[in-house]
Design a protein around this motif. Structure first.
Motif, PDB file in Angstrom:
ATOM      1  N   UNK A 199      38.511 -12.281   4.296  1.00  0.00           N
ATOM      2  CA  UNK A 199      39.584 -11.452   3.752  1.00  0.00           C
ATOM      3  C   UNK A 199      39.613 -10.128   4.517  1.00  0.00           C
ATOM      4  N   UNK A 200      40.760  -9.745   4.997  1.00  0.00           N
ATOM      5  CA  UNK A 200      40.863  -8.542   5.824  1.00  0.00           C
ATOM      6  C   UNK A 200      41.564  -7.375   5.126  1.00  0.00           C
ATOM      7  N   UNK A 201      42.177  -7.632   3.991  1.00  0.00           N
ATOM      8  CA  UNK A 201      42.966  -6.595   3.334  1.00  0.00           C
ATOM      9  C   UNK A 201      42.332  -6.201   2.011  1.00  0.00           C
ATOM     10  N   UNK A 202      42.099  -4.893   1.841  1.00  0.00           N
ATOM     11  CA  UNK A 202      41.415  -4.370   0.657  1.00  0.00           C
ATOM     12  C   UNK A 202      42.220  -3.216   0.060  1.00  0.00           C
ATOM     13  N   UNK A 203      43.514  -3.427  -0.030  1.00  0.00           N
ATOM     14  CA  UNK A 203      44.423  -2.358  -0.435  1.00  0.00           C
ATOM     15  C   UNK A 203      44.324  -1.998  -1.910  1.00  0.00           C
ATOM     16  N   UNK A 204      43.644  -2.819  -2.709  1.00  0.00           N
ATOM     17  CA  UNK A 204      43.534  -2.517  -4.143  1.00  0.00           C
ATOM     18  C   UNK A 204      42.223  -1.843  -4.513  1.00  0.00           C
ATOM     19  N   UNK A 205      41.343  -1.652  -3.549  1.00  0.00           N
ATOM     20  CA  UNK A 205      40.052  -1.022  -3.841  1.00  0.00           C
ATOM     21  C   UNK A 205      40.260   0.433  -4.262  1.00  0.00           C
ATOM     22  N   UNK A 206      39.615   0.823  -5.345  1.00  0.00           N
ATOM     23  CA  UNK A 206      39.711   2.198  -5.854  1.00  0.00           C
ATOM     24  C   UNK A 206      38.392   2.952  -5.747  1.00  0.00           C
ATOM     25  N   UNK A 207      37.351   2.288  -5.273  1.00  0.00           N
ATOM     26  CA  UNK A 207      36.008   2.861  -5.192  1.00  0.00           C
ATOM     27  C   UNK A 207      35.804   3.581  -3.864  1.00  0.00           C
ATOM     28  N   UNK A 208      35.314   4.818  -3.857  1.00  0.00           N
ATOM     29  CA  UNK A 208      34.996   5.491  -2.593  1.00  0.00           C
ATOM     30  C   UNK A 208      34.083   4.618  -1.728  1.00  0.00           C
ATOM     31  N   UNK A 209      34.524   4.360  -0.493  1.00  0.00           N
ATOM     32  CA  UNK A 209      33.866   3.347   0.335  1.00  0.00           C
ATOM     33  C   UNK A 209      33.522   3.893   1.714  1.00  0.00           C
ATOM     34  N   UNK A 210      32.262   3.746   2.078  1.00  0.00           N
ATOM     35  CA  UNK A 210      31.774   4.069   3.424  1.00  0.00           C
ATOM     36  C   UNK A 210      31.437   2.756   4.118  1.00  0.00           C
ATOM     37  N   UNK A 211      32.165   2.432   5.166  1.00  0.00           N
ATOM     38  CA  UNK A 211      31.895   1.213   5.935  1.00  0.00           C
ATOM     39  C   UNK A 211      31.094   1.586   7.174  1.00  0.00           C
ATOM     40  N   UNK A 212      29.967   0.922   7.355  1.00  0.00           N
ATOM     41  CA  UNK A 212      29.122   1.172   8.518  1.00  0.00           C
ATOM     42  C   UNK A 212      29.171  -0.053   9.432  1.00  0.00           C
ATOM     43  N   UNK A 213      29.722   0.135  10.621  1.00  0.00           N
ATOM     44  CA  UNK A 213      29.802  -0.927  11.612  1.00  0.00           C
ATOM     45  C   UNK A 213      28.825  -0.678  12.751  1.00  0.00           C
ATOM     46  N   UNK A 214      28.697  -1.672  13.628  1.00  0.00           N
ATOM     47  CA  UNK A 214      27.790  -1.572  14.772  1.00  0.00           C
ATOM     48  C   UNK A 214      28.562  -1.863  16.052  1.00  0.00           C
ATOM     49  N   UNK A 215      28.452  -0.975  17.006  1.00  0.00           N
ATOM     50  CA  UNK A 215      29.266  -1.040  18.229  1.00  0.00           C
ATOM     51  C   UNK A 215      29.115  -2.372  18.954  1.00  0.00           C
ATOM     52  N   UNK A 216      27.907  -2.916  19.016  1.00  0.00           N
ATOM     53  CA  UNK A 216      27.655  -4.150  19.764  1.00  0.00           C
ATOM     54  C   UNK A 216      27.449  -5.350  18.852  1.00  0.00           C
ATOM     55  N   UNK A 217      28.115  -5.350  17.717  1.00  0.00           N
ATOM     56  CA  UNK A 217      27.997  -6.446  16.758  1.00  0.00           C
ATOM     57  C   UNK A 217      28.741  -7.676  17.292  1.00  0.00           C
ATOM     58  N   UNK A 218      27.993  -8.747  17.563  1.00  0.00           N
ATOM     59  CA  UNK A 218      28.614  -9.978  18.063  1.00  0.00           C
ATOM     60  C   UNK A 218      28.755 -11.025  16.972  1.00  0.00           C
ATOM     61  N   UNK A 219      28.285 -10.698  15.759  1.00  0.00           N
ATOM     62  CA  UNK A 219      28.401 -11.616  14.625  1.00  0.00           C
ATOM     63  C   UNK A 219      29.608 -11.274  13.765  1.00  0.00           C
ATOM     64  N   UNK A 220      29.754  -9.992  13.446  1.00  0.00           N
ATOM     65  CA  UNK A 220      30.911  -9.498  12.693  1.00  0.00           C
ATOM     66  C   UNK A 220      31.470  -8.333  13.497  1.00  0.00           C
TER      67      UNK A 220
END
Length: 294
Positions: free
Chosen positions: A192-213
């Motif tokens: 699922x790529x769309x989270x337009x209904x989320x109301x919770x303060x959200x910090x997303x932490x990604x990784x520059x060289x992530x080859x899995x996600x």
């Protein structure tokens, strides 16, 4: 769904609104900070949130899978003293095929900053994000109603975290329970790529060289799809792989602590670490919606 705003938040929002009208944003004074009943621990510094242990002594207890329903058991880490009152609580889910051992380092590190932390095992190592989201919520329900530490927890101040499919699960949990105060998906994976209904303060932490996600297919579109009016941030770890959250990481800990303190405890003392946007060699990209609402 209408979510009621606690009185102290309404008052502070009014203060910020008046300040914004005057063309500036006030920094909370010591007297204003003292009005927040949820502050725990001394005033933070860069050194204190980068430390491997915070100001609270902690203990832990194991929860067997046969003693719970809806998730696979886990380990609860908690401050040993309640002299300052009850604490917010956070459930953390591992990724696909992984167990709680892969995220165990978060337990004592975050608990020592003044939280009850529950690292969980899932019902199956192959559970998908939606199931992991349900299990995170089941774990929070167990924490607040049945666990041996339930009297230490403020059931109105709860959050979720998770790695990979567990990170995707934390988004699912936030979508399903808008009353959550904070969510931190860590190198998250979800179809699922769309989270337009989320109301919770959200910090997303990604990784520059992530080859899995890869961040281009997961973390970045997740962040972009969150409402523009939401308190949200995207932090990308420079040169890091998908598995960066599986071992002790100062950057992840520093900003996770700041986010949880800011939104679960409404502790404005931690705003300084989030706004203006942090920079440094460990961060390849950072996006946010500063200044945060109060």
């Amino acid at each position: 769904m209408l979510v009621k705003t606690p009185p102290f938040r309404r008052v502070r929002r009014a203060v910020v609104a008046l300040s914004a009208t005057a063309g500036f944003l006030t920094v909370p004074t010591a007297a204003q900070a003292a009005d927040n009943p949820f502050e725990r621990g001394p005033a933070p510094t860069t050194a204190s949130i980068e430390a491997t242990r915070g100001p609270f002594a902690t203990a832990q207890t194991t929860v067997s899978s046969v003693a719970v329903r809806g998730f696979g058991g886990g380990t609860i880490y908690y401050p040993t003293s309640t002299a300052e009152g009850t604490f917010g609580a956070v459930a953390i889910a591992p990724g696909y095929t992984a167990s709680q051992s892969s995220i165990s380092w978060f337990g004592p590190r975050l608990a020592s900053q003044g939280f009850v932390i529950f690292t969980i095992d899932t019902n199956s190592r192959y559970d998908q994000p939606a199931s992991r989201g349900d299990q995170l919520l089941a774990a929070l329900d167990y924490l607040t109603t049945s666990s041996s530490v339930r009297d230490r927890i403020d059931r109105n101040r709860l959050g979720v975290m998770g790695h990979s499919m567990g990170g995707g699960g934390s988004l699912e949990a936030a979508k399903d329970r808008p009353s959550l105060q904070a969510a931190i998906p860590l190198t998250p994976w979800n179809t699922t790529k769309t989270w337009s209904t989320v109301q919770t303060p959200t910090l997303i932490i990604g990784a520059e060289n992530d080859s899995t996600a890869s961040v281009s297919s997961h973390a970045e579109p997740f962040y972009q799809s969150l409402p523009s009016t939401l308190d949200k941030a995207y932090l990308e770890l420079a040169g890091a792989s998908h598995f960066a959250p599986n071992s002790s990481n100062t950057t992840i800990a520093k900003y996770s602590i700041s986010w949880l303190k800011r939104f679960i405890d409404n502790d404005l003392r931690y705003e300084q670490f989030l706004c203006p946007a942090p920079r440094g060699t460990a961060i390849s990209e950072y996006r946010d919606t500063c200044p945060h609402s109060v």
